[in-house]
Design a protein around this motif. Structure first.
Motif, PDB file in Angstrom:
ATOM      1  N   SER A 158      91.778  31.610 118.878  1.00 52.77           N
ATOM      2  CA  SER A 158      92.843  31.583 119.883  1.00 52.77           C
ATOM      3  C   SER A 158      92.925  32.919 120.625  1.00 52.77           C
ATOM      4  O   SER A 158      93.045  32.954 121.855  1.00 52.77           O
ATOM      5  N   THR A 159      92.830  34.009 119.880  1.00 52.66           N
ATOM      6  CA  THR A 159      92.880  35.345 120.492  1.00 52.66           C
ATOM      7  C   THR A 159      91.706  35.566 121.439  1.00 52.66           C
ATOM      8  O   THR A 159      91.867  36.148 122.509  1.00 52.66           O
ATOM      9  N   GLU A 161      90.069  33.225 122.955  1.00 52.80           N
ATOM     10  CA  GLU A 161      90.033  32.123 123.923  1.00 52.80           C
ATOM     11  C   GLU A 161      88.746  31.300 123.831  1.00 52.80           C
ATOM     12  O   GLU A 161      88.085  30.993 124.824  1.00 52.80           O
ATOM     13  N   ILE A 162      88.384  31.019 122.568  1.00 53.76           N
ATOM     14  CA  ILE A 162      87.240  30.144 122.300  1.00 53.76           C
ATOM     15  C   ILE A 162      87.697  29.134 121.251  1.00 53.76           C
ATOM     16  O   ILE A 162      88.787  29.248 120.695  1.00 53.76           O
ATOM     17  N   THR A 163      86.857  28.154 120.964  1.00 50.04           N
ATOM     18  CA  THR A 163      87.226  27.175 119.939  1.00 50.04           C
ATOM     19  C   THR A 163      87.013  27.759 118.549  1.00 50.04           C
ATOM     20  O   THR A 163      86.207  28.688 118.367  1.00 50.04           O
TER      21      THR A 163
END
Length: 176
Positions: A158-159, A161-163
């Motif tokens: 999440s930090t 910005e990827i899965t």
């Protein structure tokens, strides 16, 4: 007759060429200074590791850069009828003044600028590549540290910005 790209790495000049091919980058009180001692010309009184050649010994001109690059040689011809800019030859009378004609200096500057800009662009690419490697190593270390203190893959993903799956696929093998 000096050109500067402003990058701190490339300074060019329209150099005069001695009969033995050495380039003159500076003028002394008695004439053009060339680095090195051959015994064919008198030594400079102040710079003892330089010889002095007079302008009438200049056989041509060549662009050069402080990085070591040298451009095409321009031949100094004895008559106007022999001069041909397309063949890199120019006429300057043997009257104690061997500065290259404006058209020659302009052409040398264009050639030097193409060299300096290309070289500077390559330097910038290399610097960017080093930054990417450094950033990747820093990211890898930060992920390892995050996992070592117990952060789950979902928080890391999440930090960044990827899965979560992408994060685990990239760094899961190094999981403590």
């Amino acid at each position: 007759m000096r050109w500067d790209l402003g990058d701190g790495r490339h300074e060019g000049t329209a150099s005069m060429v001695a009969p033995d091919g050495r380039l003159s980058h500076e003028v002394g009180e008695s004439g053009l200074l060339v680095s090195g001692i051959t015994g064919r010309f008198p030594r400079d009184a102040e710079k003892r590791d330089h010889e002095v050649i007079d302008d009438d010994h200049v056989v041509g001109w060549q662009a050069s850069c402080n990085c070591g690059w040298k451009g095409r040689f321009w031949t100094r011809v004895a008559t106007r009828s022999e001069a041909n800019l397309a063949d890199h030859s120019a006429y300057v009378p043997f009257l104690g003044f061997a500065t290259p004609p404006v058209a020659v200096e302009d052409a040398m500057k264009v050639e030097w600028r193409a060299h300096a800009e290309a070289s500077s662009a390559i330097d910038e690419l290399l610097a960017a590549q080093r930054s990417i490697r450094t950033a990747k190593a820093r990211l890898d270390n930060a992920v390892s540290k995050s996992r070592a203190v117990g952060l789950p893959w979902s928080a890391i993903a999440s930090t960044l910005e990827i899965t979560r799956q992408s994060a685990h696929a990239r760094w899961g093998k190094t999981d403590p």
